[in-house]
Each structure stands twice: as C-alpha cells, then as structure tokens.
Write an enzyme that holds these catalytic residues in place. Sequence first.
Site, PDB file in Angstrom:
ATOM      1  CG  HIS A  94      -2.146  -0.978   0.640  1.00  0.00           C
ATOM      2  ND1 HIS A  94      -3.217  -0.533  -0.081  1.00  0.00           N
ATOM      3  CD2 HIS A  94      -2.229  -2.312   0.661  1.00  0.00           C
ATOM      4  CE1 HIS A  94      -3.945  -1.580  -0.445  1.00  0.00           C
ATOM      5  NE2 HIS A  94      -3.361  -2.675   0.008  1.00  0.00           N
ATOM      6  CD  GLU A 123      -8.562  -9.140  -4.503  1.00  0.00           C
ATOM      7  OE1 GLU A 123      -7.618  -8.405  -4.772  1.00  0.00           O
ATOM      8  OE2 GLU A 123      -9.462  -8.818  -3.716  1.00  0.00           O
ATOM      9  NE  ARG A 125      -6.234  -0.390  -3.537  1.00  0.00           N
ATOM     10  CZ  ARG A 125      -5.584  -0.216  -4.690  1.00  0.00           C
ATOM     11  NH1 ARG A 125      -5.572   0.967  -5.278  1.00  0.00           N
ATOM     12  NH2 ARG A 125      -4.943  -1.221  -5.255  1.00  0.00           N
ATOM     13  CG  ASN A 132      -1.872  -5.189  -6.959  1.00  0.00           C
ATOM     14  OD1 ASN A 132      -1.331  -5.164  -8.042  1.00  0.00           O
ATOM     15  ND2 ASN A 132      -2.527  -4.162  -6.457  1.00  0.00           N
ATOM     16  CG  ASP A 133      -4.458  -9.316  -2.814  1.00  0.00           C
ATOM     17  OD1 ASP A 133      -3.472  -9.544  -2.086  1.00  0.00           O
ATOM     18  OD2 ASP A 133      -5.279  -8.421  -2.585  1.00  0.00           O
ATOM     19  NE  ARG A 137      -0.474  -6.449  -2.057  1.00  0.00           N
ATOM     20  CZ  ARG A 137      -1.674  -5.968  -2.386  1.00  0.00           C
ATOM     21  NH1 ARG A 137      -2.723  -6.771  -2.460  1.00  0.00           N
ATOM     22  NH2 ARG A 137      -1.837  -4.707  -2.677  1.00  0.00           N
ATOM     23  CB  CYS A 156      -8.759  -2.516 -10.733  1.00  0.00           C
ATOM     24  SG  CYS A 156      -9.185  -3.759  -9.505  1.00  0.00           S
ATOM     25  NE  ARG A 179     -10.846  -2.983  -2.455  1.00  0.00           N
ATOM     26  CZ  ARG A 179      -9.529  -3.103  -2.522  1.00  0.00           C
ATOM     27  NH1 ARG A 179      -8.985  -3.923  -3.392  1.00  0.00           N
ATOM     28  NH2 ARG A 179      -8.757  -2.399  -1.728  1.00  0.00           N
TER      29      ARG A 179
HETATM   30  C1  PEP Z   1      -5.238  -6.159  -6.131  1.00  0.00           C
HETATM   31  O1  PEP Z   1      -5.079  -7.008  -5.258  1.00  0.00           O
HETATM   32  O2  PEP Z   1      -4.735  -6.233  -7.274  1.00  0.00           O
HETATM   33  C2  PEP Z   1      -6.024  -4.942  -5.846  1.00  0.00           C
HETATM   34  C3  PEP Z   1      -6.318  -4.076  -6.798  1.00  0.00           C
HETATM   35  O3  PEP Z   1      -6.415  -4.749  -4.568  1.00  0.00           O
HETATM   36  P1  PEP Z   1      -5.432  -4.204  -3.395  1.00  0.00           P
HETATM   37  O4  PEP Z   1      -4.126  -3.812  -4.041  1.00  0.00           O
HETATM   38  O5  PEP Z   1      -6.131  -3.060  -2.763  1.00  0.00           O
HETATM   39  O6  PEP Z   1      -5.320  -5.408  -2.510  1.00  0.00           O
HETATM   40 MG    MG Z   2      -6.379  -7.000  -3.510  1.00  0.00          MG
END
Ligand code: PEP
Ligand code: MG
Length: 572
Positions: A190, A430, A295, A453-454, A464, A501, A331
């Site tokens: 983040h 994800e 978010r 990402n997840d 991550r 996203c 979300r």
């Molecule tokens: C992701 O996991 O790709 C995502 C967009 O959500 P976050 O990065 O907020 O976990």
């Molecule tokens: Mg995520």
Amino acid sequence: MNVLKGNPISRGIASGKLFIYKAFTPDIRESYFEAGEEQKHLEQFNSAVKKAAKELDRIYDSLASESPDKANIFAAHKEILFDEEVAEDVGNLILEDQAMPDYAVDKVFTEFADMLSKIDDPLIAARSTDLLDVRNRVLRILQGKEERNLSVLTEEVIIVAHDLLPSDTATLDREKVLGIITEIGGATSHTAIIARSYKIPAVLGVPDATKILLNDQFIILDALKGEVILDPDDDTKEKYERKLTDFIKDEVEANKYLDKPAVTADGETYHVGLNIGSAEPDENIKFADFVGLFRTEFLYMESDHMPTEEEQFKAYKKVLANMMGKPVTLRTLDIGGDKSLKYMTLPKEDNPFLGNRALRLCLSLPDLFKTQLRAALRASAFGELEIMFPMVGTIDDIRNAKAVVDDVKSELRSESIPFNEAIKIGIMIEIPSIALVADIAASEVDFASIGTNDLTQYTHAVDRMNADLVDYFQSLSPAMIRILDTIISEFNKAGKPISVCGELAGDPAGTVVLMGLGLRKLSMNGSNIARVKRTISKFSLSEMVDIANEAKGISTQEEVLEYLDVQIKSHD
Ligand code: PEP
Ligand code: MG
C-alpha cells in the site's frame, strides 16, 4: 560515495535531506522516587503537559484551513490533555505514592483508555485511542524525545522508515515529502500504491535503511533504477540533474497522450479507468472514462472511529460528484492483511494474508458490512455506482455477499429510502480458486475486475510485502498469463464486463498482453494513464493479439519481459 539498492516502485528522481521516521512506542516500567522530591517530579509532569499543548496547537494551526476534520482531532487531544480528572489522578500518584511521572502518566491514561474502550457506544469507545495517543505524546516529551509525525513536516525531506502504515500514508504531508525509502514492501504494497498516486518517487525494500542512513544526510533517490546514493559528489549531482531532465522530458512527452482518446493504432477503442483511495477530487478523472476501483478502506483508516452510515453516505455521494458523473465501482471494505484500523482490534493471526480479511471479515461482522452497504446503496440513488467485493474465494462467498445486499435492499425499501434497484454487483478476482471457476462466477455476477496484486501473491504463494521475494512476485509469469487468459476469455464468452484494476493495468508492457488477451477495460493509478495510453496507441489490436499468443508460449517471466521490451522499443 555509497549506494544502497532497493525496488523502484514509484518512478522519479529526488534529492534532499533525510528524515528518519520511527513511530514512538513507549516502554515504561513501574518506578518510584525518594520521598522529598515530589514537587520536582510534579513540575516535570506539568511542564511536559505544557510542551504537549504547544505541539498540539502547532499541528492544529497547520491543518485548520485545509483539513479542518484532521485539525479537530488535535483540538480534541488538547481537551484530553487538560482533563481535570486525569491530571488530578496523575498528580496524586506522584505526590502521594512517589510514582515517577512517566509511570504515573502511563498508568492513569491507560486505565482511563481501558475504561472507555469497554463502553458500548462506539463513538465513546473510539476516544480511548485518542487517550493513548495523548499518553504517548506526554511520555515521549517526558523521555526527552523529539516529535516524529508525518502529517506536519517543517521542511522538504525524503522519508526513511522501516515501513509506512496506511495510517501514516493517509495523513502524510504530501507537499513536503520529496521521496520515500522503506526497508520492506514490494511494488504492490500500500505504501507503493499511495506513493504512485501522489507521484512521490519511492524505493522500497532497502535493507537496514533506518540503521545505515542518518537524519539530515543528503542523498539522491533514483527511483527509476532503485538506488539511494549517499553524499553524492558534484559530478554525480550533475549526472542526476541530466537524468532528471530526461525523465521530465519523457513524462512531458507521455503526458501529450493524457487527454487523447483511448484507442489503438488501428482505431479500436478501449476504456481507461482510474483507481482512487479517497473521496477528494482527483484531476486525473478528466482523462479516464470511469473509476474502476474506489478503495473504501482509506475512509476507515483516516477516521478515528468506525465511520457511521451517514458519514459514509456523504463520502460516497461526494465521490460521485467529484468524479464528474462517471461510473464509480465502490469496493467494499478490504482490511486485514497489512491493513488495520486503530479503533478496532482484530485477533492476531499467524498468516494474516490468508486469514479473516476483506469480504471474509465483512461476512463475519454483519453490522459493519450492512452499514457500508446501506450507505453505498443510498448513494446509488445519486449517480452510477457499482458495488464490488474483494477477496472472493468461492461461489458461496458471492452468494452470501449478495444475500446481505438483498437484505439491505429490503430494509431500505421498507423504510422508503431510495436506491438504485438495478445496481450492478461484481467481484474482484484475486484468488486462484475463483479464477479457475471464472465461467461459473461470470454467471453469478454482473461484472468482475482482476486484482493482479493479490492474484500474483496467491498464485505464486509469495508475500506481496516481502521485499526479499520480489523476484518471485511475477505478475507476467507464464502461470499468470494462463490464469489471466482463462478469466478474460470466460467473462468475454459470458458477455460480462471484465477489467483489471491491479498494478499490472498501469504497466505498459502488461497492458499490451492484457489487450491481446481480449481485455478492453483497464483501471489504474492516475500517474500511469499517460504512459499506458501512449504505449497502446502505438500498436494495432491484431499486433497485440499476436504478441499475447507469442507470450503464452514463453517459459519464464524473464523471457516474457525481454520479448515485450523488444516489441515496445520497436514501436517507439
Ligand atoms: C489487487 O489485489 O490487485 C487490488 C487491486 O487490490 P489491493 O491492491 O487493494 O489489494
Ligand atoms: Mg487485492
């Protein structure tokens, strides 16, 4: 001249003085002084209170005009500081029991905070966090330590920290932060996402940065290459000035594509979305067709209490207004993992990223979930709002979440509160267990968005946040390309909108592959829109399809990236 290495996660170059940020954590022992020194110790306490009041006044003044809400938190802290009951109890402990002032402060403030936290009213219970905040301020002053706070910085600095918590980044003084260096955190942490959205150059995962680097030391931060250059000589400074000029030139060149329509070289249209993390206006919305990811957890993290339905309703309505009437995908709350709330204690878990986070947590706390859904549904009467659930792992998750939406809809109907009956409900993909049944998922939802990402984290079983494992965090690995291919083609087959996203959507090389796999909606950080539009505009759709097909047959991510690099350079 020493160089430290890390991961460049928010592009740019910065130079300046360092500010080593370590949040103060008190470590107080029960201790007493000899009788006869009561007045001296009482005086120490009183003078610490006076100094704390001055600090609070300074913070209040600096925030009052631009962020009155944040300023009010510090006004409330001052009231706590001068609370008569608290002051009397601390004074008695010092005068009658000969307790050392830090021990007396710790004991009294902590007891009051415990008492408040047990009160049923969440607004009152939340005050206990404020008491602890004030306690820490007084204890820090008593221990003669300087104030360390990222919301009020007196000069421009490059921040160095072990890690920045989302609550640190949420209140960061954006104007004064030239760059960010942390010891941990990968490209999709983040801190990385916030740094990119604020366009602050950042290099994360620099081992021992807080130990090696010094306060006020001058450095150059090369967040293109991932280097921290300590005490640079004049030649190096000059070299970096040239590099910065080239970087700015490239940004200017890319920015020419910002307000161009999102079309490929052969005129095929695709849709560019913006990812946002607050209700505040974001000028990048002018260059996007929709908000593909709002978010909402940042709203919870910036607050000192659980946001009420009314507060959320207002915030969601404000987002719709600030986003120029474009569709917004909200979300639902995604906390747990690396994101916590200061006013809500979650049980400690050995594997928080595999634990009770996001949708799972919301399903286990129906009141919290319903409050957010009520606010979102009410806001849906004021614009094009969609609801999306994070961390969906099974079809049961989808059905359970939709059942709560249905309950909330019936409640609102019975209260004659307007909302959009046809509101679209979607999911984030994800977790591989839902990606692999994308065909079934597509029949249960109105749309989906891939959180790369997840999805990378769970497909590759790689944390991550762990900077040591960046080589294993492969969003364009053959495994990821196959899984992305499955999701995109199943949703396209079902005729249901599918987007990406996660950070891959903002990576020009990634977008060429995603477009080639059949994706037409990409939602990203505002800072990536120009470069993505520039890259895609140079390829025809059939070229991107060929590239994606070729990439599907490649065995390693390294080879995929090399191949994409050659393709992109040949189109420059
Ligand atoms: C992701 O996991 O790709 C995502 C967009 O959500 P976050 O990065 O907020 O976990
Ligand atoms: Mg995520």
